[in-house]
Write a protein that holds these residues in place. Structure first.
Motif, PDB file in Angstrom:
ATOM      1  N   ILE A 137     -15.090 -32.558  16.038  1.00 16.61           N
ATOM      2  CA  ILE A 137     -13.790 -31.945  15.741  1.00 16.61           C
ATOM      3  C   ILE A 137     -13.324 -31.096  16.920  1.00 16.61           C
ATOM      4  CG2 ILE A 137     -12.644 -30.229  14.271  1.00 16.61           C
ATOM      5  CD1 ILE A 137     -14.312 -31.366  11.943  1.00 16.61           C
ATOM      6  N   LEU A 138     -14.258 -30.337  17.512  1.00 19.06           N
ATOM      7  CA  LEU A 138     -13.890 -29.528  18.674  1.00 19.06           C
ATOM      8  C   LEU A 138     -13.469 -30.404  19.848  1.00 19.06           C
ATOM      9  CD1 LEU A 138     -16.629 -26.746  18.542  1.00 19.06           C
ATOM     10  CD2 LEU A 138     -14.204 -26.535  17.974  1.00 19.06           C
ATOM     11  N   SER A 139     -14.156 -31.527  20.047  1.00 22.82           N
ATOM     12  CA  SER A 139     -13.776 -32.448  21.126  1.00 22.82           C
ATOM     13  C   SER A 139     -12.402 -33.045  20.869  1.00 22.82           C
ATOM     14  CB  SER A 139     -14.812 -33.570  21.257  1.00 22.82           C
ATOM     15  OG  SER A 139     -16.045 -33.063  21.661  1.00 22.82           O
ATOM     16  N   LEU A 140     -12.137 -33.428  19.632  1.00 24.29           N
ATOM     17  CA  LEU A 140     -10.829 -33.977  19.283  1.00 24.29           C
ATOM     18  C   LEU A 140      -9.734 -32.929  19.500  1.00 24.29           C
ATOM     19  CD1 LEU A 140      -9.453 -36.509  18.181  1.00 24.29           C
ATOM     20  CD2 LEU A 140      -9.765 -35.581  15.887  1.00 24.29           C
ATOM     21  N   HIS A 141     -10.015 -31.708  19.138  1.00 21.61           N
ATOM     22  CA  HIS A 141      -9.060 -30.614  19.344  1.00 21.61           C
ATOM     23  C   HIS A 141      -8.775 -30.445  20.840  1.00 21.61           C
ATOM     24  CE1 HIS A 141      -7.476 -26.490  19.280  1.00 21.61           C
ATOM     25  NE2 HIS A 141      -7.104 -26.772  18.039  1.00 21.61           N
ATOM     26  N   ARG A 142      -9.804 -30.487  21.655  1.00 20.08           N
ATOM     27  CA  ARG A 142      -9.620 -30.370  23.107  1.00 20.08           C
ATOM     28  C   ARG A 142      -8.854 -31.575  23.654  1.00 20.08           C
ATOM     29  NH1 ARG A 142     -14.947 -29.583  25.956  1.00 20.08           N
ATOM     30  NH2 ARG A 142     -13.585 -29.262  27.727  1.00 20.08           N
ATOM     31  N   TYR A 143      -9.081 -32.770  23.106  1.00 17.33           N
ATOM     32  CA  TYR A 143      -8.346 -33.973  23.518  1.00 17.33           C
ATOM     33  C   TYR A 143      -6.863 -33.824  23.208  1.00 17.33           C
ATOM     34  CZ  TYR A 143      -6.525 -38.734  23.268  1.00 17.33           C
ATOM     35  OH  TYR A 143      -5.755 -39.853  23.408  1.00 17.33           O
ATOM     36  N   PHE A 144      -6.536 -33.292  22.028  1.00 15.89           N
ATOM     37  CA  PHE A 144      -5.137 -33.094  21.667  1.00 15.89           C
ATOM     38  C   PHE A 144      -4.438 -32.137  22.620  1.00 15.89           C
ATOM     39  CE2 PHE A 144      -6.215 -34.139  17.013  1.00 15.89           C
ATOM     40  CZ  PHE A 144      -5.908 -35.471  17.205  1.00 15.89           C
ATOM     41  N   HIS A 145      -5.154 -31.168  23.119  1.00 17.52           N
ATOM     42  CA  HIS A 145      -4.575 -30.198  24.055  1.00 17.52           C
ATOM     43  C   HIS A 145      -4.599 -30.703  25.495  1.00 17.52           C
ATOM     44  CE1 HIS A 145      -3.602 -26.752  21.578  1.00 17.52           C
ATOM     45  NE2 HIS A 145      -4.672 -27.011  20.859  1.00 17.52           N
ATOM     46  N   GLY A 146      -5.190 -31.870  25.736  1.00 17.02           N
ATOM     47  CA  GLY A 146      -5.227 -32.435  27.080  1.00 17.02           C
ATOM     48  C   GLY A 146      -6.302 -31.833  27.972  1.00 17.02           C
ATOM     49  N   GLU A 147      -7.271 -31.145  27.376  1.00 21.44           N
ATOM     50  CA  GLU A 147      -8.332 -30.513  28.154  1.00 21.44           C
ATOM     51  C   GLU A 147      -9.402 -31.515  28.578  1.00 21.44           C
ATOM     52  OE1 GLU A 147      -9.743 -27.357  25.681  1.00 21.44           O
ATOM     53  OE2 GLU A 147      -7.824 -26.299  25.707  1.00 21.44           O
ATOM     54  N   ILE A 148      -9.576 -32.585  27.805  1.00 16.90           N
ATOM     55  CA  ILE A 148     -10.555 -33.622  28.153  1.00 16.90           C
ATOM     56  C   ILE A 148      -9.874 -34.981  28.062  1.00 16.90           C
ATOM     57  CG2 ILE A 148     -12.558 -32.279  27.378  1.00 16.90           C
ATOM     58  CD1 ILE A 148     -12.605 -33.984  24.833  1.00 16.90           C
ATOM     59  N   ASP A 149     -10.474 -35.956  28.737  1.00 19.45           N
ATOM     60  CA  ASP A 149      -9.935 -37.318  28.689  1.00 19.45           C
ATOM     61  C   ASP A 149     -10.373 -38.005  27.410  1.00 19.45           C
ATOM     62  OD1 ASP A 149      -8.705 -37.040  31.141  1.00 19.45           O
ATOM     63  OD2 ASP A 149     -10.447 -37.771  32.250  1.00 19.45           O
ATOM     64  N   GLY A 150      -9.551 -38.934  26.984  1.00 22.04           N
ATOM     65  CA  GLY A 150      -9.844 -39.709  25.793  1.00 22.04           C
ATOM     66  C   GLY A 150      -9.147 -41.040  25.901  1.00 22.04           C
ATOM     67  N   PRO A 151      -8.846 -41.647  24.783  1.00 21.40           N
ATOM     68  CA  PRO A 151      -8.128 -42.918  24.826  1.00 21.40           C
ATOM     69  C   PRO A 151      -6.773 -42.734  25.506  1.00 21.40           C
ATOM     70  CG  PRO A 151      -8.851 -42.410  22.580  1.00 21.40           C
ATOM     71  CD  PRO A 151      -9.154 -41.232  23.417  1.00 21.40           C
ATOM     72  N   PRO A 152      -6.344 -43.728  26.272  1.00 23.54           N
ATOM     73  CA  PRO A 152      -5.034 -43.606  26.930  1.00 23.54           C
ATOM     74  C   PRO A 152      -3.914 -43.559  25.889  1.00 23.54           C
ATOM     75  CG  PRO A 152      -5.924 -45.817  27.224  1.00 23.54           C
ATOM     76  CD  PRO A 152      -6.992 -45.013  26.565  1.00 23.54           C
ATOM     77  N   MET A 153      -2.886 -42.808  26.217  1.00 20.31           N
ATOM     78  CA  MET A 153      -1.782 -42.617  25.281  1.00 20.31           C
ATOM     79  C   MET A 153      -1.019 -43.923  25.097  1.00 20.31           C
ATOM     80  SD  MET A 153      -0.195 -40.605  23.231  1.00 20.31           S
ATOM     81  CE  MET A 153      -0.646 -38.934  23.631  1.00 20.31           C
ATOM     82  N   SER A 154      -0.717 -44.213  23.869  1.00 20.49           N
ATOM     83  CA  SER A 154       0.114 -45.350  23.487  1.00 20.49           C
ATOM     84  C   SER A 154       0.694 -45.019  22.121  1.00 20.49           C
ATOM     85  CB  SER A 154      -0.713 -46.641  23.418  1.00 20.49           C
ATOM     86  OG  SER A 154      -1.664 -46.549  22.376  1.00 20.49           O
ATOM     87  N   ILE A 155       1.595 -45.869  21.675  1.00 24.63           N
ATOM     88  CA  ILE A 155       2.177 -45.638  20.348  1.00 24.63           C
ATOM     89  C   ILE A 155       1.086 -45.738  19.287  1.00 24.63           C
ATOM     90  CG2 ILE A 155       3.777 -46.567  18.627  1.00 24.63           C
ATOM     91  CD1 ILE A 155       5.608 -47.358  20.947  1.00 24.63           C
ATOM     92  N   GLU A 156       0.214 -46.733  19.446  1.00 23.01           N
ATOM     93  CA  GLU A 156      -0.869 -46.914  18.478  1.00 23.01           C
ATOM     94  C   GLU A 156      -1.815 -45.716  18.481  1.00 23.01           C
ATOM     95  OE1 GLU A 156      -0.140 -49.270  20.868  1.00 23.01           O
ATOM     96  OE2 GLU A 156       1.041 -50.522  19.518  1.00 23.01           O
ATOM     97  N   CYS A 157      -2.126 -45.218  19.671  1.00 27.55           N
ATOM     98  CA  CYS A 157      -3.011 -44.052  19.791  1.00 27.55           C
ATOM     99  C   CYS A 157      -2.358 -42.835  19.142  1.00 27.55           C
ATOM    100  CB  CYS A 157      -3.334 -43.786  21.262  1.00 27.55           C
ATOM    101  SG  CYS A 157      -4.362 -42.341  21.529  1.00 27.55           S
ATOM    102  N   TYR A 158      -1.076 -42.631  19.417  1.00 30.00           N
ATOM    103  CA  TYR A 158      -0.361 -41.495  18.839  1.00 30.00           C
ATOM    104  C   TYR A 158      -0.375 -41.572  17.312  1.00 30.00           C
ATOM    105  CZ  TYR A 158       3.511 -38.575  17.312  1.00 30.00           C
ATOM    106  OH  TYR A 158       4.285 -37.665  16.648  1.00 30.00           O
ATOM    107  N   GLU A 159      -0.025 -42.738  16.768  1.00 31.25           N
ATOM    108  CA  GLU A 159       0.036 -42.886  15.316  1.00 31.25           C
ATOM    109  C   GLU A 159      -1.343 -42.777  14.676  1.00 31.25           C
ATOM    110  OE1 GLU A 159       2.058 -46.599  14.743  1.00 31.25           O
ATOM    111  OE2 GLU A 159       4.040 -45.675  14.948  1.00 31.25           O
TER     112      GLU A 159
END
Length: 183
Positions: free
Chosen positions: A122-144
């Motif tokens: 959950i903490l990693s996901l929170h950091r991903y949402f804030h752009g602090e760590i890399d994750g899946p590349p942004m796309s419409i599918e990723c956003y949704e």
């Protein structure tokens, strides 16, 4: 829970029968105050915030006068009470009882490895949402896909801002979800 209740009852019975009930209550009171103060500093969100002036005054009096007064009385009683020779084994039993309660409570509050892993995710996901760590590349599918998680973590506005920046960099038109465009 049954174990801690059993330990508590045995400790109280031992303290009562040995004549050290008030003595052990003073020791427990000191430990309780220390536990309360540590918890107040580590987790202030668990304690209610006083809204009115009178409530703030009551909280201040209890924190700065009440708790130290209880601590002084308990320490004074412990210092002035003489434990006679035949009470010493009972005193050791009482101290072991207190250590047992602390041990049981500590074990009850320890998260399992699965709970620690979930918290880290959950903490990693929170950091991903804030752009602090890399994750899946942004796309419409990723956003949704990640939007419900962002809402659950209370960062949906930041997640949507990141999506809008990506959308503008890709020179996309205004975004509309699939379910809205198909109906």
């Amino acid at each position: 829970m049954t174990t801690s209740a059993t330990i508590l009852v045995l400790g109280i019975a031992t303290a009562y029968l040995s004549g050290l009930l008030i003595f052990s209550a003073a020791i427990c009171g000191i430990l309780f105050i220390v536990f309360l103060v540590v918890t107040m500093f580590r987790h202030p969100e668990r304690f209610p915030v006083a809204t009115g002036t009178s409530e703030q005054f009551k909280q201040a009096i209890s924190l700065f006068v009440g708790l130290p007064a209880i601590l002084i009385v308990a320490l004074g009683y412990i210092g002035m009470t003489e434990v006679i020779g035949e009470q010493q084994p009972y005193l050791v039993a009482i101290l072991l009882h207190i250590a047992g309660i602390i041990g049981v409570l500590a074990m009850l509050r320890m998260p399992t490895s699965k709970q620690r892993q979930m918290r880290n995710n959950i903490l990693s996901l929170h950091r991903y949402f804030h752009g602090e760590i890399d994750g899946p590349p942004m796309s419409i599918e990723c956003y949704e896909h990640h939007l419900p998680f962002a809402v659950a973590l209370g960062v949906e506005q930041r997640w949507t801002e990141r999506f809008n920046l990506w959308r503008e960099s890709e020179k996309m038109d205004a975004y509309a979800p699939d379910w809205r465009t198909s109906s």
